[in-house]
Design a protein around this motif. Sequence first.
Motif, mmCIF file in Angstrom:
data_model
loop_
_atom_site.group_PDB
_atom_site.id
_atom_site.type_symbol
_atom_site.label_atom_id
_atom_site.label_comp_id
_atom_site.label_asym_id
_atom_site.label_seq_id
_atom_site.Cartn_x
_atom_site.Cartn_y
_atom_site.Cartn_z
ATOM 1 N N TRP A 21 0.771 -1.324 0.019
ATOM 2 C CA TRP A 21 -0.026 0.060 -0.001
ATOM 3 C C TRP A 21 1.007 1.260 -0.094
ATOM 4 O O TRP A 21 0.511 2.361 -0.768
ATOM 5 C CB TRP A 21 -1.115 -0.130 1.379
ATOM 6 C CG TRP A 21 -1.797 1.130 1.229
ATOM 7 C CD1 TRP A 21 -3.106 1.176 0.710
ATOM 8 C CD2 TRP A 21 -1.698 2.510 1.737
ATOM 9 N NE1 TRP A 21 -3.391 2.474 0.853
ATOM 10 C CE2 TRP A 21 -2.847 3.160 1.700
ATOM 11 C CE3 TRP A 21 -0.679 2.723 2.799
ATOM 12 C CZ2 TRP A 21 -2.872 4.690 2.327
ATOM 13 C CZ3 TRP A 21 -0.718 4.250 3.389
ATOM 14 C CH2 TRP A 21 -1.898 4.888 3.089
ATOM 15 N N SER A 24 2.279 1.781 -3.503
ATOM 16 C CA SER A 24 1.428 2.173 -4.466
ATOM 17 C C SER A 24 1.064 3.756 -4.051
ATOM 18 O O SER A 24 1.001 4.207 -5.390
ATOM 19 C CB SER A 24 0.329 1.088 -4.139
ATOM 20 O OG SER A 24 0.442 -0.052 -4.402
ATOM 21 N N THR A 61 -3.307 3.689 -8.261
ATOM 22 C CA THR A 61 -4.383 3.966 -7.579
ATOM 23 C C THR A 61 -5.208 2.638 -7.450
ATOM 24 O O THR A 61 -5.846 2.618 -6.297
ATOM 25 C CB THR A 61 -5.343 4.928 -8.418
ATOM 26 O OG1 THR A 61 -4.966 6.192 -8.531
ATOM 27 C CG2 THR A 61 -6.623 5.215 -7.692
ATOM 28 N N ILE A 62 -5.235 2.074 -8.583
ATOM 29 C CA ILE A 62 -6.093 0.492 -8.349
ATOM 30 C C ILE A 62 -5.212 -0.347 -7.630
ATOM 31 O O ILE A 62 -6.115 -0.904 -6.178
ATOM 32 C CB ILE A 62 -5.895 -0.076 -9.690
ATOM 33 C CG1 ILE A 62 -6.754 0.588 -10.751
ATOM 34 C CG2 ILE A 62 -6.694 -1.487 -9.531
ATOM 35 C CD1 ILE A 62 -6.809 0.099 -12.006
ATOM 36 N N THR A 64 -3.525 0.632 -4.776
ATOM 37 C CA THR A 64 -3.799 1.040 -3.509
ATOM 38 C C THR A 64 -4.931 0.543 -2.739
ATOM 39 O O THR A 64 -5.147 0.226 -1.557
ATOM 40 C CB THR A 64 -3.856 2.595 -3.279
ATOM 41 O OG1 THR A 64 -2.594 3.230 -4.032
ATOM 42 C CG2 THR A 64 -4.072 3.291 -2.110
ATOM 43 N N CYS A 65 -6.055 0.563 -3.665
ATOM 44 C CA CYS A 65 -7.564 0.190 -3.231
ATOM 45 C C CYS A 65 -7.401 -1.206 -2.977
ATOM 46 O O CYS A 65 -7.901 -1.893 -1.839
ATOM 47 C CB CYS A 65 -8.460 0.624 -3.978
ATOM 48 S SG CYS A 65 -8.874 2.237 -4.604
ATOM 49 N N VAL A 66 -6.735 -2.097 -3.699
ATOM 50 C CA VAL A 66 -6.747 -3.568 -3.469
ATOM 51 C C VAL A 66 -5.911 -3.775 -2.050
ATOM 52 O O VAL A 66 -6.227 -4.729 -1.462
ATOM 53 C CB VAL A 66 -6.269 -4.355 -5.042
ATOM 54 C CG1 VAL A 66 -5.973 -5.658 -4.689
ATOM 55 C CG2 VAL A 66 -6.940 -4.092 -6.089
ATOM 56 N N CYS A 67 -4.752 -3.246 -2.077
ATOM 57 C CA CYS A 67 -3.785 -3.368 -1.009
ATOM 58 C C CYS A 67 -4.668 -3.134 0.340
ATOM 59 O O CYS A 67 -4.289 -3.774 1.379
ATOM 60 C CB CYS A 67 -2.497 -2.860 -0.947
ATOM 61 S SG CYS A 67 -1.445 -3.493 -2.248
ATOM 62 N N TYR A 68 -5.477 -2.014 0.233
ATOM 63 C CA TYR A 68 -6.208 -1.602 1.521
ATOM 64 C C TYR A 68 -7.171 -2.561 1.856
ATOM 65 O O TYR A 68 -7.665 -3.152 2.994
ATOM 66 C CB TYR A 68 -6.911 -0.384 1.253
ATOM 67 C CG TYR A 68 -7.565 0.435 2.381
ATOM 68 C CD1 TYR A 68 -6.950 0.545 3.766
ATOM 69 C CD2 TYR A 68 -9.249 0.225 2.473
ATOM 70 C CE1 TYR A 68 -7.727 1.232 4.675
ATOM 71 C CE2 TYR A 68 -9.903 0.732 3.399
ATOM 72 C CZ TYR A 68 -8.892 1.232 4.710
ATOM 73 O OH TYR A 68 -9.724 1.779 5.816
ATOM 74 N N LEU A 69 -7.912 -3.248 1.001
ATOM 75 C CA LEU A 69 -8.790 -4.250 1.187
ATOM 76 C C LEU A 69 -8.175 -5.497 1.745
ATOM 77 O O LEU A 69 -8.479 -6.325 2.587
ATOM 78 C CB LEU A 69 -9.249 -4.688 -0.267
ATOM 79 C CG LEU A 69 -10.398 -5.944 -0.094
ATOM 80 C CD1 LEU A 69 -11.656 -5.347 0.518
ATOM 81 C CD2 LEU A 69 -10.786 -6.233 -1.565
#
Length: 232
Positions: A21, A24, A61-62, A64-69
């Motif tokens: 994250w 990213s 950006t993509i 970052t969202c996936v890693c946060y999930l």
Amino acid sequence: MDRSHLNCLKSFILFLNFLCWLCSAFVVAFGEFQMMHSKFASLVTTFWPIFPANTLVVSGTIMTCVCYLGILGGFKENRCMLITFFVLLFILMLVELAMACVFLVYSREIHTYIEHDLMKSLVSYRNGAPEATKKLIDDFDAVQHLFRCCGVHGSADWGDNVPLSCCTKDPCNNVNFTTWDEGCVVKLRDWFAHNYRSTGAGVVTMFIIQLISMCISVPLFCHLSRQGLGYQ
């Protein structure tokens, strides 16, 4: 798998996803910085994805969202989040591989786009066409000054209307001044190649971290499934 091993696995996947994250987020910030300071956007417009800055911002950006999930799924021990993270990360890795193959296969066509758009911008600048905005003129002058080049293939592209940005030695206010011999298309191709090598190295590093995160998330998901946990 006892609780101590589970906590160790959970901590490891949280660390990897947090590291991914952070990387990213840095990629997005670096891409935004390149976009704000780029002098080439108004000169090459046909194939905008060739700009490393655009690629960095979108992919970062993509990711970052996936890693946060993945961080949330590991922290809460939630099977739904973990399996969603695994599927999205797997799709993202496939897209990264596909993009890498496209750039390798169509690298020559990308160079053609650069040459075509650069020549089109030069003609607009030289002939004083309506589309020759101040930004286009300033960017072309900045490219010639920065890369120490003149025209697309050489100073002959300008005809009798060679701009002062082609001048090699001060003072550059006289009529007959010396110009750079090399055209800007070669310099820009080298610049793009260097940026893509740097971007490629970062993508490979991210790919390795993503692969390890996927491998670690599988045993954690399987353990939660056997224990009947993970949907609270």
